[in-house]
Design a protein around this motif. Sequence first.
Motif, PDB file in Angstrom:
ATOM      1  N   ARG A  68       0.872  -7.384   6.129  1.00  0.00           N
ATOM      2  CA  ARG A  68       1.617  -6.875   4.970  1.00  0.00           C
ATOM      3  C   ARG A  68       2.872  -7.729   4.809  1.00  0.00           C
ATOM      4  NH1 ARG A  68       2.484  -2.150   1.990  1.00  0.00           N
ATOM      5  NH2 ARG A  68       0.537  -1.277   2.767  1.00  0.00           N
ATOM      6  N   LEU A  69       3.048  -8.290   3.625  1.00  0.00           N
ATOM      7  CA  LEU A  69       4.204  -9.169   3.397  1.00  0.00           C
ATOM      8  C   LEU A  69       4.932  -8.777   2.127  1.00  0.00           C
ATOM      9  CD1 LEU A  69       2.641 -12.700   4.071  1.00  0.00           C
ATOM     10  CD2 LEU A  69       4.518 -11.666   5.360  1.00  0.00           C
ATOM     11  N   PRO A  70       6.263  -8.760   2.157  1.00  0.00           N
ATOM     12  CA  PRO A  70       6.975  -8.500   0.897  1.00  0.00           C
ATOM     13  C   PRO A  70       6.762  -9.675  -0.060  1.00  0.00           C
ATOM     14  CG  PRO A  70       8.522  -8.998   2.686  1.00  0.00           C
ATOM     15  CD  PRO A  70       7.157  -8.976   3.295  1.00  0.00           C
ATOM     16  N   VAL A  71       6.574  -9.352  -1.334  1.00  0.00           N
ATOM     17  CA  VAL A  71       6.333 -10.422  -2.314  1.00  0.00           C
ATOM     18  C   VAL A  71       7.561 -11.320  -2.430  1.00  0.00           C
ATOM     19  CG1 VAL A  71       5.881 -10.886  -4.754  1.00  0.00           C
ATOM     20  CG2 VAL A  71       4.673  -9.051  -3.591  1.00  0.00           C
ATOM     21  N   LYS A  94       2.387 -12.029  15.080  1.00  0.00           N
ATOM     22  CA  LYS A  94       3.321 -10.897  14.962  1.00  0.00           C
ATOM     23  C   LYS A  94       4.753 -11.387  14.698  1.00  0.00           C
ATOM     24  CE  LYS A  94       5.190  -8.190  18.161  1.00  0.00           C
ATOM     25  NZ  LYS A  94       5.229  -7.475  19.426  1.00  0.00           N
ATOM     26  N   HIS A  95       5.181 -12.396  15.458  1.00  0.00           N
ATOM     27  CA  HIS A  95       6.545 -12.888  15.300  1.00  0.00           C
ATOM     28  C   HIS A  95       6.795 -13.481  13.909  1.00  0.00           C
ATOM     29  CE1 HIS A  95       6.930 -12.658  19.746  1.00  0.00           C
ATOM     30  NE2 HIS A  95       8.137 -12.302  19.376  1.00  0.00           N
ATOM     31  N   VAL A  96       5.840 -14.290  13.442  1.00  0.00           N
ATOM     32  CA  VAL A  96       6.027 -14.935  12.130  1.00  0.00           C
ATOM     33  C   VAL A  96       6.079 -13.878  11.026  1.00  0.00           C
ATOM     34  CG1 VAL A  96       4.967 -16.472  10.416  1.00  0.00           C
ATOM     35  CG2 VAL A  96       4.951 -17.111  12.832  1.00  0.00           C
ATOM     36  N   ILE A  97       5.178 -12.903  11.113  1.00  0.00           N
ATOM     37  CA  ILE A  97       5.131 -11.879  10.061  1.00  0.00           C
ATOM     38  C   ILE A  97       6.397 -11.024  10.099  1.00  0.00           C
ATOM     39  CG2 ILE A  97       3.852  -9.865   9.204  1.00  0.00           C
ATOM     40  CD1 ILE A  97       2.603 -12.681   8.682  1.00  0.00           C
ATOM     41  N   GLN A  98       6.851 -10.703  11.301  1.00  0.00           N
ATOM     42  CA  GLN A  98       8.093  -9.914  11.391  1.00  0.00           C
ATOM     43  C   GLN A  98       9.278 -10.700  10.838  1.00  0.00           C
ATOM     44  OE1 GLN A  98       8.329  -8.513  15.447  1.00  0.00           O
ATOM     45  NE2 GLN A  98       7.124  -6.699  14.976  1.00  0.00           N
ATOM     46  N   ALA A  99       9.290 -12.016  11.090  1.00  0.00           N
ATOM     47  CA  ALA A  99      10.384 -12.839  10.571  1.00  0.00           C
ATOM     48  C   ALA A  99      10.362 -12.886   9.043  1.00  0.00           C
ATOM     49  CB  ALA A  99      10.299 -14.255  11.143  1.00  0.00           C
ATOM     50  N   HIS A 100       9.213 -12.547   8.452  1.00  0.00           N
ATOM     51  CA  HIS A 100       9.111 -12.469   6.994  1.00  0.00           C
ATOM     52  C   HIS A 100       9.444 -11.064   6.478  1.00  0.00           C
ATOM     53  CE1 HIS A 100       6.979 -16.311   7.085  1.00  0.00           C
ATOM     54  NE2 HIS A 100       7.066 -16.347   5.773  1.00  0.00           N
ATOM     55  N   GLY A 101       9.787 -10.166   7.394  1.00  0.00           N
ATOM     56  CA  GLY A 101      10.055  -8.786   6.978  1.00  0.00           C
ATOM     57  C   GLY A 101       8.765  -8.011   6.748  1.00  0.00           C
ATOM     58  N   GLY A 102       7.664  -8.492   7.317  1.00  0.00           N
ATOM     59  CA  GLY A 102       6.370  -7.830   7.125  1.00  0.00           C
ATOM     60  C   GLY A 102       5.864  -7.184   8.404  1.00  0.00           C
ATOM     61  N   ASP A 131       5.720  -3.345  -3.585  1.00  0.00           N
ATOM     62  CA  ASP A 131       6.415  -4.637  -3.519  1.00  0.00           C
ATOM     63  C   ASP A 131       5.824  -5.559  -2.460  1.00  0.00           C
ATOM     64  OD1 ASP A 131       8.120  -3.864  -5.502  1.00  0.00           O
ATOM     65  OD2 ASP A 131       9.618  -3.033  -4.118  1.00  0.00           O
ATOM     66  N   ASP A 132       4.678  -5.182  -1.907  1.00  0.00           N
ATOM     67  CA  ASP A 132       4.055  -5.985  -0.842  1.00  0.00           C
ATOM     68  C   ASP A 132       2.704  -6.537  -1.283  1.00  0.00           C
ATOM     69  OD1 ASP A 132       6.132  -5.156   0.797  1.00  0.00           O
ATOM     70  OD2 ASP A 132       4.970  -3.494   1.645  1.00  0.00           O
ATOM     71  N   VAL A 133       2.265  -7.573  -0.562  1.00  0.00           N
ATOM     72  CA  VAL A 133       0.851  -7.943  -0.650  1.00  0.00           C
ATOM     73  C   VAL A 133       0.243  -7.619   0.706  1.00  0.00           C
ATOM     74  CG1 VAL A 133       0.754  -9.738  -2.418  1.00  0.00           C
ATOM     75  CG2 VAL A 133       1.432 -10.337  -0.104  1.00  0.00           C
ATOM     76  N   VAL A 134      -1.002  -7.172   0.690  1.00  0.00           N
ATOM     77  CA  VAL A 134      -1.694  -6.865   1.943  1.00  0.00           C
ATOM     78  C   VAL A 134      -2.893  -7.805   2.031  1.00  0.00           C
ATOM     79  CG1 VAL A 134      -2.844  -5.106   3.324  1.00  0.00           C
ATOM     80  CG2 VAL A 134      -0.955  -4.465   1.801  1.00  0.00           C
ATOM     81  N   ILE A 135      -2.884  -8.618   3.087  1.00  0.00           N
ATOM     82  CA  ILE A 135      -3.933  -9.622   3.269  1.00  0.00           C
ATOM     83  C   ILE A 135      -4.806  -9.166   4.435  1.00  0.00           C
ATOM     84  CG2 ILE A 135      -4.374 -12.065   3.724  1.00  0.00           C
ATOM     85  CD1 ILE A 135      -1.109 -12.063   2.901  1.00  0.00           C
ATOM     86  N   SER A 136      -6.106  -8.964   4.174  1.00  0.00           N
ATOM     87  CA  SER A 136      -6.999  -8.473   5.226  1.00  0.00           C
ATOM     88  C   SER A 136      -7.975  -9.545   5.669  1.00  0.00           C
ATOM     89  CB  SER A 136      -7.821  -7.286   4.732  1.00  0.00           C
ATOM     90  OG  SER A 136      -6.978  -6.300   4.247  1.00  0.00           O
ATOM     91  N   PHE A 137      -8.202  -9.597   6.968  1.00  0.00           N
ATOM     92  CA  PHE A 137      -9.224 -10.468   7.547  1.00  0.00           C
ATOM     93  C   PHE A 137     -10.232  -9.554   8.233  1.00  0.00           C
ATOM     94  CE2 PHE A 137      -7.704 -14.905   7.507  1.00  0.00           C
ATOM     95  CZ  PHE A 137      -6.497 -14.696   6.882  1.00  0.00           C
ATOM     96  N   GLN A 138     -11.395  -9.429   7.620  1.00  0.00           N
ATOM     97  CA  GLN A 138     -12.397  -8.519   8.188  1.00  0.00           C
ATOM     98  C   GLN A 138     -13.554  -9.338   8.748  1.00  0.00           C
ATOM     99  OE1 GLN A 138     -14.191  -5.968   5.268  1.00  0.00           O
ATOM    100  NE2 GLN A 138     -15.010  -4.572   6.813  1.00  0.00           N
TER     101      GLN A 138
END
Length: 276
Positions: free
Chosen positions: A262-265, A237-245, A190-197
């Motif tokens: 990692r973000l919930p869809v 970190k704060h923004v992603i956590q506020a998204h439940g990710g 149920d998540d999308v995983v966005i990577s920055f390499q």
Amino acid sequence: FGGTTHFDIHVGGLSPRGQGRPPGAVIVFHDVTKVRNLESVRREFVANVSHEFRTPLAIINGYIETLLDGALDDRPMAEKSLKVMYKNGQRLTLLIEDLMTISKMEHRSAMLEFRPLDLREVFRKILHRLQSAVAERNAQVTIDCPEEVSYLEGDARHLDQVFANLLENALRYGTANQVLVAISVIRDADDVVISFQDNGPGIPLEDQPHIFERFYRVHKDRSRVAGGTGLGLSIVKHVIQAHGGAVSVESVPGQGATFKVRLPVAQAATETHPTP
Ligand code: ADP
């Protein structure tokens, strides 16, 4: 008791209500470790903020003094002074903006607007905005975001800030040669995983657990010279956590770094904070 404690002793049997009962004592332990820790975090934060403000202000004041001492009549010198002052003024503005964002996020008062969004659209805007930084660093940025994984529910403005921060870091700390940044998106349940390499110097193992902390930098001077405030990853970190990710980093020093978001869809209904 593990932490620091202080205790009060309440002796029974002395008050009128206690009369007739056998005398006794109640010892109430208060664990003050948490309060002390919070206090020291707060103190350290204020010290950090003061330090971050002091340097640009000292530079600005120094140049104002030089101008008042006669450099105003020296046109090239005056122009150079103004440019340095302007750059440091901008640095202070950036610091204030980042501090405001963190403060809002920490107090959950940020009104996140969760709406359906297309990640490809978010990346397109960021690349457009950062195109001169990309060109300056002679960087090659690739995006692998197939249509079937590019839709999710989130706050486009704040996620834009998150992804821009990660891309800016990859450019800022990239190798001197050809900077390569690969952005990819995959679906995982149920998540999308966005990577920055990136192919930069990577992050030493001992620093990895700390880089999401406010003002933590691996190389303080390098970050400041490159225009970093030391708050970027804390905001991420704060923004992603506020998204439940969640956000994490993987890095083998010398072989680049990969940041994974990692973000919930879909946002759970209770987590949404619609704009009033
Ligand atoms: P800054 O404003 O200093 O970039 P950040 O919070 O964004 O602050 O990052 C914290 C520190 O993590 C940086 O100062 C840098 O030392 C390290 N860092 C972040 N991204 C990368 C990266 N892609 N490669 C190497 N080091 C990085």
